[in-house]
Scaffold this motif. Structure first.
Motif, PDB file in Angstrom:
ATOM      1  N   GLU A 171       0.835  -1.387   0.079  1.00 55.57           N
ATOM      2  CA  GLU A 171       0.118   0.364  -0.015  1.00 55.57           C
ATOM      3  C   GLU A 171       0.918   1.203  -0.086  1.00 55.57           C
ATOM      4  O   GLU A 171       0.336   2.229  -0.504  1.00 55.57           O
ATOM      5  N   ALA A 172       1.920   1.004   0.716  1.00 55.92           N
ATOM      6  CA  ALA A 172       2.812   2.232   0.633  1.00 55.92           C
ATOM      7  C   ALA A 172       4.162   1.746   0.797  1.00 55.92           C
ATOM      8  O   ALA A 172       4.656   0.458   1.130  1.00 55.92           O
ATOM      9  N   ALA A 173       5.268   2.430   0.788  1.00 60.41           N
ATOM     10  CA  ALA A 173       6.673   2.011   0.862  1.00 60.41           C
ATOM     11  C   ALA A 173       7.224   1.622   2.134  1.00 60.41           C
ATOM     12  O   ALA A 173       6.622   2.110   2.991  1.00 60.41           O
ATOM     13  N   ASN A 174       7.859   0.485   2.206  1.00 57.07           N
ATOM     14  CA  ASN A 174       8.269  -0.162   3.336  1.00 57.07           C
ATOM     15  C   ASN A 174       9.689  -0.746   3.145  1.00 57.07           C
ATOM     16  O   ASN A 174       9.852  -1.517   2.464  1.00 57.07           O
ATOM     17  N   ALA A 175      10.732   0.327   3.429  1.00 52.76           N
ATOM     18  CA  ALA A 175      12.158  -0.209   3.342  1.00 52.76           C
ATOM     19  C   ALA A 175      12.530  -1.555   4.174  1.00 52.76           C
ATOM     20  O   ALA A 175      13.440  -2.179   3.796  1.00 52.76           O
ATOM     21  N   ASP A 176      11.645  -1.890   5.124  1.00 49.81           N
ATOM     22  CA  ASP A 176      11.979  -3.038   6.015  1.00 49.81           C
ATOM     23  C   ASP A 176      11.238  -4.303   5.501  1.00 49.81           C
ATOM     24  O   ASP A 176      11.143  -5.414   6.130  1.00 49.81           O
ATOM     25  N   TRP A 177      10.423  -4.505   4.352  1.00 50.49           N
ATOM     26  CA  TRP A 177       9.744  -5.403   3.892  1.00 50.49           C
ATOM     27  C   TRP A 177      10.679  -6.811   3.737  1.00 50.49           C
ATOM     28  O   TRP A 177      10.037  -7.689   4.294  1.00 50.49           O
TER      29      TRP A 177
END
Length: 532
Positions: A171-177
């Protein structure tokens, strides 16, 4: 010129003979005696195959199952890591690395491509496919899911297959994915017609489960087609649930098991004196909590929560429960091992006057119950009694409810029947992961039911914003604020961070550095250790 350290590594890897090592070492000026000692050390660091690893764990419940969605304690954690793999993993150095994903990339933090490793076989003979990955993740999603990791996937919009890749759309950016994908719940399972199945504990891991008695023991044998060449060295694994601290320690001392977890800090020096025992201690993100559920009266009252937080002697708990093998907590879950621990937040101290002030303001009267069992952590009952004693100094009556060890995680923890109870959290390597697992409003493992307050609403908004924030200083400020909100308004009393303390038979070999993201070498003792 080659160094002595490099020479030792070549010998340990079997690339040169002992004779070549000795000649090379003495040519560098090392004495024969010293070179012999170094050779022995190098040999000890060389993994060897064979034998059955017998482990006694201070976890386990009759409610345990093969379903990764239900994993909730250290026994299930170890079962998971011995029998399965994940898209990514935290290595023994604490770094994230690909596992069943050969690689992962994203240009914007919203669309992630995970290239799935080829040639990986499940225990039932099925070959791993990208479709298996999608089914495994979907197992934790949907309205009917009760997975403890469901909250971690709230931001996942959808998944698709692109050749050898699984594409995650957020849904939105997540650098920790990529970190999230290493969560132990997300064990990759085989699938059929788009549905993942976990019968018999099937997975892609180093050990195939032969027998499982929930709350009692697990028996497994090495999977001959395991895809990792440098892991899972034992022929077999016997994992036994031994909740009682004394019984677990005696089992190691008497040679009945080869390793134990959760060594009691009060008796660790005694155990260390046993000739065949090594004590391994790691500092990480492990913390002990007493969570107050805001949806259970009287804990929805802010002043009551503040009264109890102010009435706890944290240093006393570190000294008497951890015997100094840990550090002070400050009523938030981010440790000094994390990147963004809030060093500006004043340490909360015992303050009887402040506690009495807030308690009077709360309008509450009568005893308050605190539930504890040593299944939560070693010394949990004693810790609860110490809390009750310090609360009494502030005029607050706390009664300790000593509940059974068996079924604790299903019947007591995160249960509305118990408004205040003991718990341990292994912590998480990133702030977002920790917050998403246990503090955001949508998480099923929000064991303090911290929802609905103005502070919790601000917290939830900040967590979402921080995921997409690439500016380090701005992200730091957001995470600092998140910790302050939990510290002030949240229901978590977090008095101490504990070291992981394990007891190992000296015949066990392992790498110099052990994983500290979970107990027992990051939960991967069966994969990383060997017998010398």
């Amino acid at each position: 010129m080659i160094s002595i350290d490099k020479l030792s590594k070549l010998y340990a890897a079997g690339r040169i003979s002992r004779r070549d090592f000795m000649q090379g070492a003495t040519a560098m000026g090392v004495t024969i005696a010293a070179a012999s000692t170094m050779a022995v050390q190098a040999e000890a660091s060389t993994p060897k195959t064979g034998g059955t690893l017998r482990v006694a764990l201070g976890h386990g419940s009759t409610t345990d199952s093969f379903d990764p969605a239900t994993f909730e304690n250290g026994f299930a954690n170890a079962l998971c890591y011995s029998s399965g793999n994940h898209l990514t993993e935290i290595n023994n150095e604490g770094q994230l690395q690909p596992e069943l994903a050969e690689s992962y990339t994203s240009d914007d933090g919203i669309t992630w491509h995970f290239k799935i490793r080829k040639g990986v076989e499940f225990h039932n003979g099925k070959t791993l496919t990208p479709e298996d990955v999608i089914a495994s993740i979907n197992h934790h999603r949907g309205e009917e899911s009760t997975s403890g990791a469901k909250g971690l996937l709230k931001a996942l919009k959808g998944m698709s297959v692109d050749g050898d890749n699984v594409v995650f759309e957020l849904e939105a950016a997540n650098a920790d994915w990529p970190f999230i994908m290493s969560d132990y719940h997300f064990k990759i399972l085989p699938s059929k017609d788009g549905v993942a199945y976990f019968d018999g504990g099937v997975g892609t891991g180093g050990y195939k489960i032969d027998n499982f008695e929930p709350g009692v023991k697990l028996e497994a044998s090495r999977f001959p087609n395991y895809w990792k060449e440098d892991a899972a060295y034992f022929d077999g694994l016997v994992q036994t649930s031994v909740i009682d601290q004394v019984a677990r320690q005696n089992a190691l001392m008497n040679g009945e098991v080869d390793a134990i977890d959760r060594v009691n800090a009060q008796t660790v020096d005694l155990l260390a004196s046993v000739p065949h025992v090594n004590i391994i201690e790691n500092t990480g993100t492990l913390h002990y909590t007493f969570g107050m559920r805001l949806n259970v009266e009287p804990f929805g009252n802010y002043d009551l929560r503040m009264a109890l937080k102010s009435a706890i002697k944290r240093q006393e708990l570190v000294d008497k429960i951890l015997n100094g093998h840990g550090a002070l907590g400050n009523d938030h879950p981010i440790s000094s091992a994390n990147q963004y621990t809030n060093t500006d937040l004043p340490q909360r101290e015992f303050d009887a006057d402040k506690a009495a002030h807030h308690y009077k303001k709360s309008g509450h009267s009568g005893p308050i119950k605190i539930a504890a069992a040593n299944a939560a952590f070693a010394g949990a009952v004693d810790a609860a009694q110490l809390i009750a004693a310090s609360c009494a100094e502030a005029g607050i009556t706390v009664e300790v409810d000593k509940v059974p060890d068996d079924g604790y995680w299903s019947n007591v923890w995160n249960n509305d029947a118990y408004g205040w109870s003991a718990c341990y959290w292994g912590g998480r390597p990133t702030e977002d992961w920790m917050f998403s697992a246990a503090y955001v409003s949508g998480s099923d493992w929000n064991d303090t039911a911290w929802r609905g307050t103005d502070a919790s609403k601000e917290f939830n908004e900040l967590v979402v914003a921080a995921r997409a924030e690439l500016d380090v200083n701005k992200r730091k400020a957001m995470y600092y604020r998140c910790q302050a909100l939990i510290h002030d308004d949240g229901g978590a009393t977090i008095p101490m961070f504990a070291n992981y303390i394990n007891g190992l038979n000296k015949k066990i070999g392992h790498k110099d550095k052990m994983g500290a993201n979970w107990d027992m070498d990051g939960g991967k003792a069966s994969e990383r250790w060997w017998f010398n």
